[in-house]
Design an enzyme around this catalytic site. Structure first.
Site, PDB file in Angstrom:
ATOM      1  N   GLU A 125       0.804  -1.235   0.000  1.00 36.63           N
ATOM      2  CA  GLU A 125       0.000   0.000   0.000  1.00 36.63           C
ATOM      3  C   GLU A 125       0.838   1.287   0.000  1.00 36.63           C
ATOM      4  OE1 GLU A 125      -2.670  -0.444   3.328  1.00 36.63           O
ATOM      5  OE2 GLU A 125      -3.406  -2.382   2.636  1.00 36.63           O
ATOM      6  N   ASN A 165       2.010  -5.148  -3.084  1.00 33.97           N
ATOM      7  CA  ASN A 165       0.630  -5.530  -2.746  1.00 33.97           C
ATOM      8  C   ASN A 165      -0.202  -4.275  -2.477  1.00 33.97           C
ATOM      9  OD1 ASN A 165      -1.133  -7.799  -2.022  1.00 33.97           O
ATOM     10  ND2 ASN A 165      -1.024  -7.036   0.079  1.00 33.97           N
ATOM     11  N   HIS A 201     -10.344  -6.608  -1.303  1.00 35.96           N
ATOM     12  CA  HIS A 201     -11.340  -6.530  -0.235  1.00 35.96           C
ATOM     13  C   HIS A 201     -12.579  -5.890  -0.865  1.00 35.96           C
ATOM     14  CE1 HIS A 201      -8.649  -7.759   2.899  1.00 35.96           C
ATOM     15  NE2 HIS A 201      -7.752  -6.897   2.473  1.00 35.96           N
ATOM     16  N   GLU A 230      -5.896 -10.911  -1.030  1.00 36.32           N
ATOM     17  CA  GLU A 230      -6.683 -10.671   0.191  1.00 36.32           C
ATOM     18  C   GLU A 230      -8.157 -10.553  -0.189  1.00 36.32           C
ATOM     19  OE1 GLU A 230      -5.157  -7.423   2.577  1.00 36.32           O
ATOM     20  OE2 GLU A 230      -3.089  -7.860   1.995  1.00 36.32           O
ATOM     21  N   ASP A 232     -12.125 -10.905   0.115  1.00 33.48           N
ATOM     22  CA  ASP A 232     -13.340 -11.092   0.924  1.00 33.48           C
ATOM     23  C   ASP A 232     -14.446 -10.221   0.340  1.00 33.48           C
ATOM     24  OD1 ASP A 232     -12.368  -8.628   1.932  1.00 33.48           O
ATOM     25  OD2 ASP A 232     -11.603  -9.569   3.747  1.00 33.48           O
TER      26      ASP A 232
HETATM   27  O1  9MR Z   1      -6.772  -8.556   8.917  1.00 37.33           O
HETATM   28  C1  9MR Z   1      -5.839  -7.715   9.547  1.00 37.33           C
HETATM   29  C2  9MR Z   1      -6.350  -7.306  10.923  1.00 37.33           C
HETATM   30  O2  9MR Z   1      -6.462  -8.437  11.756  1.00 37.33           O
HETATM   31  C3  9MR Z   1      -5.374  -6.299  11.523  1.00 37.33           C
HETATM   32  O3  9MR Z   1      -5.923  -5.804  12.754  1.00 37.33           O
HETATM   33  C4  9MR Z   1      -5.150  -5.139  10.566  1.00 37.33           C
HETATM   34  C5  9MR Z   1      -4.084  -4.184  11.092  1.00 37.33           C
HETATM   35  O4  9MR Z   1      -2.854  -4.814  11.202  1.00 37.33           O
HETATM   36  O5  9MR Z   1      -4.712  -5.624   9.304  1.00 37.33           O
HETATM   37  C6  9MR Z   1      -5.626  -6.489   8.690  1.00 37.33           C
HETATM   38  O6  9MR Z   1      -5.125  -6.913   7.433  1.00 37.33           O
HETATM   39  C7  9MR Z   1      -4.920  -5.888   6.454  1.00 37.33           C
HETATM   40  C8  9MR Z   1      -3.672  -6.262   5.675  1.00 37.33           C
HETATM   41  O7  9MR Z   1      -2.581  -6.416   6.546  1.00 37.33           O
HETATM   42  C9  9MR Z   1      -3.364  -5.250   4.583  1.00 37.33           C
HETATM   43  N1  9MR Z   1      -4.510  -5.041   3.722  1.00 37.33           N
HETATM   44  C10 9MR Z   1      -5.763  -4.732   4.412  1.00 37.33           C
HETATM   45  C11 9MR Z   1      -6.069  -5.823   5.442  1.00 37.33           C
HETATM   46  C12 9MR Z   1      -7.438  -5.585   6.100  1.00 37.33           C
HETATM   47  O8  9MR Z   1      -7.435  -4.404   6.803  1.00 37.33           O
END
Ligand code: 9MR
Length: 319
Positions: A125, A165, A201, A230, A232
């Site tokens: 990101e 990513n 997402h 990722e 969903d």
């Molecule tokens: O799913 C992850 C969640 O459990 C964490 O609290 C959060 C912060 O670290 O990150 C979520 O995963 C993210 C991923 O690392 C990067 N892309 C977006 C994902 C969803 O927010």
């Protein structure tokens, strides 16, 4: 036949993210039984691995990697550089010290798991929604070069595939084109980037299959591998269909079908069961979004979305 066998017959890898804490849950059997790639959802983020400057905390990630090996799963290490999960102690550092810490971090993690983690999300990101480079701690202190440095440092220690990513790329053209130029520039300079991960997402915004295929084609022009990293699917409350489970299933079918059409070789769900999804702990949920974004419900039961993914894989599988 479970998803991982159906996917293999369709030349697709099917993954899910997990945390070490979930390995004690009943869902661990689904993780190991249904998926053949495991993405470390949180346990290799800076906040987890580097709570203090002198501390490297690998227990949780080691457990995940060992679980994956026992279950014959490939592993994606997520993520070496991100603007979230940056521990406070990083903020006190000057540019030279920060660059040195980033180098140490990238080398240590990639070196430790060389041969065991076959893919790293090296930079996550780095481009903002408006198509500019995101003003993170990394960018503000180090400038754009941190991106190339991170890939080079990783490549020095591991043979793993190295990925950029990001989210929103199929429907945010400005962002997509900025990511394209970033990656094109890196490749022109010989920086070792192997692929781009589309987070997907689909929480409120649901890219069309055509947008997805077009985005995959665009990045493949650069010679990069494209994966869905990722996945969903949730809906804005108010726009949510009444027959949520059926509509979600149709969308999953369309997405996985589009991935197969476009030559995507790897699709990873962001979680296994609905109750552990990040969506259900997100600040805007449940006021603005529906939950239940995954293939298994909170009891570990297969949802219509599971059946839809299984059926599209079955249709595309080899005889
Ligand atoms: O799913 C992850 C969640 O459990 C964490 O609290 C959060 C912060 O670290 O990150 C979520 O995963 C993210 C991923 O690392 C990067 N892309 C977006 C994902 C969803 O927010």
């Amino acid at each position: 036949m479970g998803l991982r066998d159906l996917a293999a017959a369709a030349d697709l890898e099917i993954g899910a993210s997990a945390t070490a804490a979930e390995l004690d849950d009943a869902s661990a059997a689904l993780l190991g039984g249904e998926f053949n790639r495991l993405a470390t959802e949180n346990d290799l983020k800076w906040g987890a691995v580097r709570p203090e400057r002198e501390v490297f905390e690998f227990d949780a990630a080691d457990r995940l990697v060992a679980f994956a090996e026992r279950n014959d799963m490939a592993v994606t290490g997520h993520a070496l550089v991100w603007h979230v999960e940056t521990p406070d102690w990083l903020r006190g550092l000057g540019a030279d010290e920060l660059a040195a810490e980033l180098r140490t971090h990238v080398r240590r993690l990639t070196g430790r798991y060389d041969g065991r983690i076959d893919t790293w999300d090296v930079v996550n990101e780095a481009v903002a929604d408006d198509g500019t480079l995101r003003e993170s701690l990394w960018y503000e202190q180090l400038g754009e070069r941190y991106v190339a440095d991170a890939f080079r440092w990783a490549a020095g220690e591991t043979d793993a595939d190295l990925f950029y990513n990001d989210y929103g790329l199929p429907y945010n053209e400005r962002k997509r084109e900025r990511v394209y130029r970033l990656l094109e520039g890196l490749l022109e300079r010989g920086v070792p980037v192997d692929g781009v991960g589309l987070q997907l997402h689909c929480v409120g915004v649901h890219p069309t299959p055509e947008q997805l295929r077009g985005t995959v084609r665009r990045f493949r022009e650069l010679g990069l591998e494209v994966r869905v990293t990722e996945l969903d699917v949730a809906y804005r409350i108010g726009e949510a269909p009444e027959d949520l489970a059926a509509v979600q299933a149709e969308y999953y079918r369309a997405v996985v079908g589009a991935c197969l059409d476009a030559g995507v070789g790897s699709v990873t769900l962001w979680g296994v069961t609905d109750d552990r999804s990040w969506v259900t702990s997100w600040r805007d949920y449940p006021e603005r979004y529906t939950g239940q974004p995954l293939l298994f419900d909170g009891e570990g039961r297969e949802k219509p979305s599971y059946d839809a993914v299984a059926s599209v894989l079955r249709e595309r599988g080899r005889d």
